[in-house]
Design a protein around this motif. Structure first.
Motif, PDB file in Angstrom:
ATOM      1  N   GLN A  34      10.406 -20.901  22.828  1.00 57.97           N
ATOM      2  CA  GLN A  34       8.913 -21.119  22.526  1.00 57.97           C
ATOM      3  C   GLN A  34       8.198 -22.319  23.316  1.00 57.97           C
ATOM      4  O   GLN A  34       8.517 -23.496  23.204  1.00 57.97           O
ATOM      5  N   PRO A  35       7.414 -22.095  24.115  1.00 56.80           N
ATOM      6  CA  PRO A  35       6.781 -23.014  25.037  1.00 56.80           C
ATOM      7  C   PRO A  35       5.625 -23.716  24.321  1.00 56.80           C
ATOM      8  O   PRO A  35       4.770 -23.082  23.426  1.00 56.80           O
ATOM      9  N   LEU A  36       5.396 -24.992  24.599  1.00 59.47           N
ATOM     10  CA  LEU A  36       4.446 -25.690  23.931  1.00 59.47           C
ATOM     11  C   LEU A  36       4.264 -26.903  24.665  1.00 59.47           C
ATOM     12  O   LEU A  36       4.951 -27.335  25.734  1.00 59.47           O
ATOM     13  N   THR A  37       2.834 -27.499  24.516  1.00 56.56           N
ATOM     14  CA  THR A  37       2.404 -28.705  25.364  1.00 56.56           C
ATOM     15  C   THR A  37       2.674 -29.887  24.305  1.00 56.56           C
ATOM     16  O   THR A  37       3.014 -29.922  23.164  1.00 56.56           O
ATOM     17  N   THR A  38       2.734 -31.043  25.004  1.00 56.25           N
ATOM     18  CA  THR A  38       2.769 -32.343  24.318  1.00 56.25           C
ATOM     19  C   THR A  38       1.951 -32.538  23.186  1.00 56.25           C
ATOM     20  O   THR A  38       2.131 -32.858  21.817  1.00 56.25           O
ATOM     21  N   ILE A  39       0.584 -32.334  23.328  1.00 56.78           N
ATOM     22  CA  ILE A  39      -0.455 -32.706  22.466  1.00 56.78           C
ATOM     23  C   ILE A  39      -0.513 -31.151  21.303  1.00 56.78           C
ATOM     24  O   ILE A  39      -0.685 -31.658  20.188  1.00 56.78           O
ATOM     25  N   ALA A  40       0.102 -30.163  21.762  1.00 55.65           N
ATOM     26  CA  ALA A  40       0.479 -29.098  20.846  1.00 55.65           C
ATOM     27  C   ALA A  40       1.348 -29.626  19.649  1.00 55.65           C
ATOM     28  O   ALA A  40       1.308 -29.258  18.545  1.00 55.65           O
ATOM     29  N   TYR A  41       2.356 -30.403  20.205  1.00 55.26           N
ATOM     30  CA  TYR A  41       3.475 -30.531  19.482  1.00 55.26           C
ATOM     31  C   TYR A  41       3.135 -31.599  18.525  1.00 55.26           C
ATOM     32  O   TYR A  41       3.424 -31.652  17.273  1.00 55.26           O
ATOM     33  N   VAL A  42       2.536 -32.864  19.071  1.00 53.81           N
ATOM     34  CA  VAL A  42       1.910 -33.892  18.295  1.00 53.81           C
ATOM     35  C   VAL A  42       1.077 -33.150  17.076  1.00 53.81           C
ATOM     36  O   VAL A  42       1.024 -33.569  15.862  1.00 53.81           O
ATOM     37  N   SER A  43       0.115 -32.600  17.481  1.00 56.68           N
ATOM     38  CA  SER A  43      -0.961 -31.967  16.535  1.00 56.68           C
ATOM     39  C   SER A  43      -0.273 -31.073  15.519  1.00 56.68           C
ATOM     40  O   SER A  43      -0.701 -31.061  14.369  1.00 56.68           O
ATOM     41  N   GLU A  44       0.869 -30.397  15.910  1.00 52.47           N
ATOM     42  CA  GLU A  44       1.189 -29.456  14.967  1.00 52.47           C
ATOM     43  C   GLU A  44       2.212 -30.308  13.854  1.00 52.47           C
ATOM     44  O   GLU A  44       2.385 -29.886  12.473  1.00 52.47           O
ATOM     45  N   LEU A  45       2.865 -31.514  14.414  1.00 51.30           N
ATOM     46  CA  LEU A  45       3.466 -32.346  13.262  1.00 51.30           C
ATOM     47  C   LEU A  45       2.571 -33.118  12.576  1.00 51.30           C
ATOM     48  O   LEU A  45       2.791 -33.217  11.219  1.00 51.30           O
ATOM     49  N   GLN A  46       1.384 -33.347  13.047  1.00 49.08           N
ATOM     50  CA  GLN A  46       0.567 -34.240  11.964  1.00 49.08           C
ATOM     51  C   GLN A  46      -0.352 -33.152  11.057  1.00 49.08           C
ATOM     52  O   GLN A  46      -0.575 -33.420   9.843  1.00 49.08           O
ATOM     53  N   ARG A  47      -0.972 -32.041  11.688  1.00 45.75           N
ATOM     54  CA  ARG A  47      -1.556 -31.074  11.043  1.00 45.75           C
ATOM     55  C   ARG A  47      -2.663 -31.235  10.184  1.00 45.75           C
ATOM     56  O   ARG A  47      -3.777 -30.363  10.113  1.00 45.75           O
ATOM     57  N   ASP A  48      -2.827 -32.295   9.518  1.00 43.59           N
ATOM     58  CA  ASP A  48      -3.780 -32.548   8.555  1.00 43.59           C
ATOM     59  C   ASP A  48      -3.983 -34.276   8.564  1.00 43.59           C
ATOM     60  O   ASP A  48      -2.918 -35.006   8.427  1.00 43.59           O
ATOM     61  N   TRP A  49      -5.345 -34.452   9.072  1.00 43.42           N
ATOM     62  CA  TRP A  49      -5.459 -35.824   9.029  1.00 43.42           C
ATOM     63  C   TRP A  49      -5.518 -36.674   7.860  1.00 43.42           C
ATOM     64  O   TRP A  49      -5.501 -38.006   7.802  1.00 43.42           O
ATOM     65  N   ALA A  50      -5.185 -36.214   6.766  1.00 44.09           N
ATOM     66  CA  ALA A  50      -5.002 -36.948   5.678  1.00 44.09           C
ATOM     67  C   ALA A  50      -3.601 -37.484   5.379  1.00 44.09           C
ATOM     68  O   ALA A  50      -3.573 -38.014   4.620  1.00 44.09           O
ATOM     69  N   ARG A  51      -2.804 -37.005   6.220  1.00 40.97           N
ATOM     70  CA  ARG A  51      -1.385 -37.388   6.100  1.00 40.97           C
ATOM     71  C   ARG A  51      -1.346 -38.973   6.709  1.00 40.97           C
ATOM     72  O   ARG A  51      -2.019 -39.332   7.376  1.00 40.97           O
ATOM     73  N   PRO A  52      -0.366 -39.681   6.009  1.00 43.27           N
ATOM     74  CA  PRO A  52      -0.459 -40.999   6.197  1.00 43.27           C
ATOM     75  C   PRO A  52       0.136 -41.567   7.698  1.00 43.27           C
ATOM     76  O   PRO A  52      -0.341 -42.699   8.034  1.00 43.27           O
ATOM     77  N   THR A  53       0.308 -40.530   8.409  1.00 44.69           N
ATOM     78  CA  THR A  53       0.587 -40.916   9.796  1.00 44.69           C
ATOM     79  C   THR A  53      -0.486 -40.807  10.876  1.00 44.69           C
ATOM     80  O   THR A  53      -0.498 -41.026  12.089  1.00 44.69           O
ATOM     81  N   ALA A  54      -1.791 -40.282  10.330  1.00 43.25           N
ATOM     82  CA  ALA A  54      -3.063 -40.179  10.900  1.00 43.25           C
ATOM     83  C   ALA A  54      -3.399 -41.333  12.077  1.00 43.25           C
ATOM     84  O   ALA A  54      -3.850 -41.059  12.981  1.00 43.25           O
ATOM     85  N   ASP A  55      -3.409 -42.708  11.504  1.00 48.96           N
ATOM     86  CA  ASP A  55      -3.685 -43.756  12.345  1.00 48.96           C
ATOM     87  C   ASP A  55      -2.764 -43.991  13.302  1.00 48.96           C
ATOM     88  O   ASP A  55      -3.306 -44.129  14.568  1.00 48.96           O
ATOM     89  N   GLY A  56      -1.462 -43.771  13.210  1.00 48.35           N
ATOM     90  CA  GLY A  56      -0.680 -44.019  14.269  1.00 48.35           C
ATOM     91  C   GLY A  56      -0.784 -43.011  15.355  1.00 48.35           C
ATOM     92  O   GLY A  56      -0.777 -43.198  16.383  1.00 48.35           O
ATOM     93  N   VAL A  57      -0.876 -41.560  14.951  1.00 48.40           N
ATOM     94  CA  VAL A  57      -1.066 -40.352  15.893  1.00 48.40           C
ATOM     95  C   VAL A  57      -2.698 -40.576  16.462  1.00 48.40           C
ATOM     96  O   VAL A  57      -2.619 -40.423  17.983  1.00 48.40           O
ATOM     97  N   ALA A  58      -3.436 -41.175  15.853  1.00 44.40           N
ATOM     98  CA  ALA A  58      -4.766 -41.403  16.755  1.00 44.40           C
ATOM     99  C   ALA A  58      -4.687 -42.650  17.639  1.00 44.40           C
ATOM    100  O   ALA A  58      -5.266 -42.576  18.908  1.00 44.40           O
ATOM    101  N   LYS A  59      -3.887 -43.618  17.314  1.00 45.12           N
ATOM    102  CA  LYS A  59      -3.508 -44.574  18.495  1.00 45.12           C
ATOM    103  C   LYS A  59      -2.685 -44.118  19.579  1.00 45.12           C
ATOM    104  O   LYS A  59      -3.057 -44.650  20.622  1.00 45.12           O
TER     105      LYS A  59
END
Length: 209
Positions: free
Chosen positions: A157-182
């Protein structure tokens, strides 16, 4: 409700295969800086989400792993091989089995050789495999595309880097949100620049109070 097939931080392992300087210099499917940026973005995201990650090289005494990627995992010495297919290396297979994961995400140089071979073999061994196409690259645009096409036809299954990171974050309420935004601000292209501008505006607004 049917079970989602989307990736989660705890259901897969990441393999970064041969992101080295000679392969990069011979790359023609993508700009070199794009592959370095996306692979570093991918590695940092995996570290943030605590995804088990394996680094591999080939003939490391002649060429190192990208400095930017190695810096994400300074404690890890990449598995160094002489064979083209990392799935043939017992150390790689042992690492994969020990993770206990049946989903694998892979990226590598070159797409048509050192990525395609382990992906096809992993699929044959019953793993669910995802390929990050913009953190991988080939000797020509055609060889990259044929490599991707062959892996997809085999079941990857092909995906891109941004798709991968977004799929793991999924919800900006998750505690990793600040790290992902950076990470997006540092490696996310236009969206990252937009975040920086927004933060700048917020800083200016705070300064007027």
């Amino acid at each position: 409700m049917a079970k989602s097939s989307l990736l989660t931080p705890d259901d897969h392992a990441l393999l970064l295969i041969d992101h080295q300087y000679l392969q990069l210099l011979a790359l023609r499917s993508h700009p070199n800086e794009t592959i370095v940026n996306n692979t570093t973005f991918l590695a940092k995201a995996a570290r943030l989400f605590e995804v088990p990650t394996l680094l591999t090289t080939a003939f490391a005494e002649r060429q190192a792993l990208f400095e930017e990627v190695q810096a994400v995992f300074p404690e890890q010495t990449p598995i160094d091989r002489t064979g083209l297919n990392s799935w043939d290396d017992p150390r790689v297979l042992d690492w994969v089995r020990k993770t206990g994961k049946k989903k694998l995400v892979m990226a590598g140089l070159w797409t048509e050789v050192c990525l395609s071979m382990p992906v096809i073999d992993a699929l044959g061994d019953g793993y669910e495999v995802y390929i990050v196409t913009d953190a991988s690259g080939g000797g020509t645009s055609e060889s990259h595309e044929r490599g991707v096409q062959r892996m997809v036809q085999a079941g990857a299954q092909p995906l891109t880097t941004i798709a991968y990171v977004s799929e793991l974050q999924r919800d900006w309420a998750r505690p990793t949100a600040d790290g992902v935004a950076k990470l997006f601000a540092e490696h996310g292209g236009g969206f990252g620049q937009g975040l920086r501008w927004e933060w700048q505006l917020l800083d200016l607004k705070e300064g007027t109070r």
